[in-house]
Design an enzyme around this catalytic site. Structure first.
Site, PDB file in Angstrom:
ATOM      1  N   ILE A 141       0.830  -1.197  -0.099  1.00  0.00           N
ATOM      2  CA  ILE A 141       0.193  -0.040  -0.048  1.00  0.00           C
ATOM      3  C   ILE A 141       1.018   1.288  -0.079  1.00  0.00           C
ATOM      4  CG2 ILE A 141      -2.219  -1.160   0.994  1.00  0.00           C
ATOM      5  CD1 ILE A 141       0.175   0.895   3.326  1.00  0.00           C
ATOM      6  N   ALA A 146       5.174   2.296  -1.112  1.00  0.00           N
ATOM      7  CA  ALA A 146       6.612   2.075  -1.225  1.00  0.00           C
ATOM      8  C   ALA A 146       7.606   3.284  -1.137  1.00  0.00           C
ATOM      9  CB  ALA A 146       6.768   1.464  -2.556  1.00  0.00           C
ATOM     10  N   ASP A 175      12.514  13.310   9.153  1.00  0.00           N
ATOM     11  CA  ASP A 175      11.915  13.070   7.614  1.00  0.00           C
ATOM     12  C   ASP A 175      10.551  13.397   7.781  1.00  0.00           C
ATOM     13  OD1 ASP A 175      11.969  12.101   5.245  1.00  0.00           O
ATOM     14  OD2 ASP A 175      11.611  10.197   5.386  1.00  0.00           O
TER      15      ASP A 175
END
Length: 717
Positions: free
Chosen positions: A227, A229, A384
């Site tokens: 769902i 990547a 991040d």
């Protein structure tokens, strides 16, 4: 053959026919047919049915559906069980690789052909890009084509694979290394990795190999395709068999460690050449590469990521509006991470968020406050923070995801950043330049003298109004230009948190074009300045409030107004840092200023009372007492002086009201001031000044009376 049926209460569908795992194992389960087909059957039964082209999910006839089995509700394990499960996960990750330049040099240096092939691939891509830059420079089109070249570099990094995608993401947070156009373009890699997925069969095999468990013993169902990547792995949605809990399962890309190791071996070689021969790059490129590689290798260890998530949850999910998913340690290893599934909408999908009755600005403000706590309170922060890692949950919480890349702010730097904001407010550019030593932006041997005019030129132009009205992206871009021109070495933590706040402001601007992240940050800074007892911050507060021997009541009023907007603000703690300094043996200079200010305030209230009394008198009484003379009432004061005095009284009254309006207000907070005023020196000085104030009031009053009783001379005909 029998059919494996998944309970309807889980919202799953019946998929395929196959061997009954339980029965086959009870009867030995060792037949050649079972061994040959076990994995195929298991995955067919576990994987949710793919929708047909018409959008309908295939299901069996109603008569073949058995009664759904009851689902065991998930319960959080107690602390002892959780720690034991974590210890087992750590055992599974005991052989996780740690970045070592020496080890990767030894390993890949012994494979020259492999290194050569990869070198040719990298040099072909980057060499062509460098050639275009050279042509642009020769033709004088470097600035003109910068945006175009930045886009080309992003696409090159994507083609070169995971290492260069991570490298591009890292460069997008380095204003000291890249011009603004490159920063903006490479930031796209934070959201869109654009890397292909790897085969599901390899992912499922990795799960079984890493956890030493069969897939069907772990999950009741798992999604047929990833769902999501990313550069290092891909994520599946699954249901745990033992509890029915919905989870996200992240699986690492096969061969990723080998590929990244080879790339960093080659990149380090380039870094050595740059350090040796490229003079205009003042940053230690090799040190940057090693630091970045170390972070990427940490991301490869999913147990480390799980520990990061747990620590982040402990520090920041204490707020009701912040959500951090739980970790399932028994199903986590160095290449597999299983965590609680979070239903939510990406923070950059404004329409979808608002259709749920949520406000993007509320979620952004939550993100800003959490980011400030990460940067300045505990120092452990998410490195991040792109929109894909921030979700709005249906109940209005902000969920943080993906804790592979984390960083820490040194304690000294946390306080230096707050001091830097104070110097920005005061427009003290010399002090701002000196702050860069404490922040480790500049080495001690760098002269900041030429940097001061650059800061003044930028901020005098940017700060047309107030700091709170300054657009944060403008601030970052302007400082980035300064950093790029001078020998700055911006620490990774600072660049990453700037990027985080810039991303949040960018999301907010879609909902409100006038949104300013600095204005939203002010309450936190004000609260910290007013309540934190760290010596550095106490000095910063005094620097902010006192100037040229006078107390700036307007600044204090503004700080209290802003600080009270922070949900954790308490007037009980406000001003404690300064009040404690009053009793400090080294606080004599501050005490003298406070004594003078106390007398000045007393005079303002005394004069204000006289003026109020005069103004409250009926007109006929004023005429009767003062014979209609004295435009200034009972006190002959310069109108500007009188206005300033009354404004001081009103400011102090407003500040007192702000303090009283807090539920936690306690008048005893001002006891240190009373103690200071009780000291012999204070009484002597106060007595002299109070006497002077009394004499001035009496003189003004007598002068007014004389003017009132002196007959007005008749006009000369």
């Amino acid at each position: 053959m029998t059919s494996l049926v998944v309970g309807q209460s889980l919202g799953l569908t019946l998929v395929g026919d196959g061997v009954s795992f339980r029965n086959s194992r009870r009867n030995g389960g060792k037949s050649k047919f079972f061994l040959a087909n076990r994995k195929r059957v298991a995955r067919a039964a576990l994987v949710q049915a793919r929708p047909r082209e018409d959008g309908v999910t295939p299901s069996p006839p109603p008569s073949s559906r058995p009664t759904p089995a009851p689902v065991v509700q998930y319960k959080r394990a107690d602390l002892a069980d959780d720690l034991q499960a974590e210890a087992r996960a750590l055992g599974r990750a005991v052989d996780a690789s740690v970045y070592s330049p020496e080890l990767i040099a030894r390993k890949h240096g012994s494979q020259p052909l492999k290194a050569l092939r990869r070198s040719v691939e990298i040099l072909t891509a980057l060499g062509g890009f460098a050639l275009k830059l050279g042509i642009d420079q020769r033709q004088g089109k470097l600035e003109l084509n910068m945006k175009k070249r930045a886009g080309e570099l992003r696409r090159i990094f994507t083609r070169l694979g995971p290492t260069f995608v991570k490298l591009g993401q890292g460069l997008s947070t380095r204003p000291d290394l890249c011009p603004p156009d490159y920063l903006e373009e490479l930031a796209e890699l934070q959201v869109h990795d654009a890397l292909p997925t790897f085969p599901d069969a390899e992912a499922f095999a990795c799960i079984e190999r890493e956890l030493d468990l069969s897939l069907e013993s772990i999950f009741a169902s798992i999604s047929p395709d990833p769902i999501a990547a990313a550069s290092l792995g891909q994520v599946y949605k699954a249901h745990l068999r033992y509890s029915g809990q919905v989870v996200a399962v992240k699986v690492q890309r096969p061969g990723i460690e080998e590929a990244i190791g080879l790339d960093f071996y080659l990149i380090r070689g380039v870094g050595k050449l740059i350090n040796k021969y490229v003079d205009f790059i003042t940053t230690d490129v090799l040190a940057l590469i090693d630091e970045f590689a170390c972070r990427v290798y940490q991301e490869l260890n999913y147990v480390q990521e799980a520990q990061n998530a747990r620590r982040f949850k402990k520090l920041y999910a204490d707020k009701a509006d912040v959500l951090v998913p739980d970790i399932f340690w028994d199903y986590t290893s160095r290449k597999v991470l299983t965590m609680e599934w979070v239903e939510g909408t990406k923070l950059n999908e404004q329409v979808a968020i608002e259709s749920q009755g949520l406000k993007v600005l509320d979620l952004v403000n939550t993100g800003i406050q959490c980011s400030l706590r990460q940067l300045l309170e505990y120092g452990f922060f998410h490195a991040d923070p792109h929109p894909g890692n921030l979700l709005a949950t249906p109940d209005g919480k902000l969920a943080f995801l993906d804790f592979g890349m984390m960083s820490e702010t040194p304690e000294e730097a946390r306080f230096a950043i707050i001091g830097h904001v104070v110097h920005l407010v005061n427009r003290d550019y010399e002090a701002m330049a000196r702050d860069y030593y404490a922040l480790k932006f500049l080495s001690p041997d760098v002269d900041v003298t030429p940097i001061i005019p650059a800061l003044r030129d930028f901020f005098d132009d940017a700060l047309n109004y107030t700091v709170s009205e300054l657009n944060f992206k403008t601030l970052v871009d302007g400082l980035g230009a300064v950093f790029y021109q001078y020998p700055f070495d911006v620490p990774a933590y600072y660049a990453l948190i700037l990027r985080s706040l810039t991303v949040l402001e960018g999301l907010a601007l879609y909902a409100d074009p006038d949104f300013k992240v600095l204005a939203a940050s002010y309450p936190y800074f004000a609260k910290r300045l007013l309540t934190d007892q760290n010596p550095y911050l106490r000095d910063a507060l005094i620097e902010l409030l006192f100037k040229d021997g006078k107390f700036r009541w307007g600044r204090l009023e503004n700080l209290l107004q802003q600080g009270s907007k922070d949900r954790d603000f308490s007037s009980k703690d406000a001003l404690q840092p300064v009040l404690k300094l009053l009793l400090d043996p080294n606080g004599e200079e501050l005490r003298l200023l406070v004594i003078k200010e106390a007398v000045r305030v007393s005079e303002a209230f005394a004069l204000g009372s006289v003026v109020d009394t005069y103004n409250s008198m009926p007109e006929f009484m004023r005429s009767l007492v003062f014979n209609g003379n004295g435009n200034g009432g009972p006190l002959t004061m310069n109108p500007t002086e009188l206005e300033s005095t009354l404004e001081l009284r009103d400011q102090v009254s407003r500040i007192w009201s702000l303090l009283q309006s807090s539920e936690s207000f306690d008048p005893a907070i001002l006891q240190p001031i009373a103690q200071v005023l009780q000291q012999p020196e204070a009484r002597r000085l106060g007595g002299r000044v109070a006497g002077g104030v009394g004499q001035r009031l009496a003189a003004r009053f007598l002068q007014q009376l004389l003017r009132a009783t002196t007959p007005t001379p008749s006009p000369v005909p």
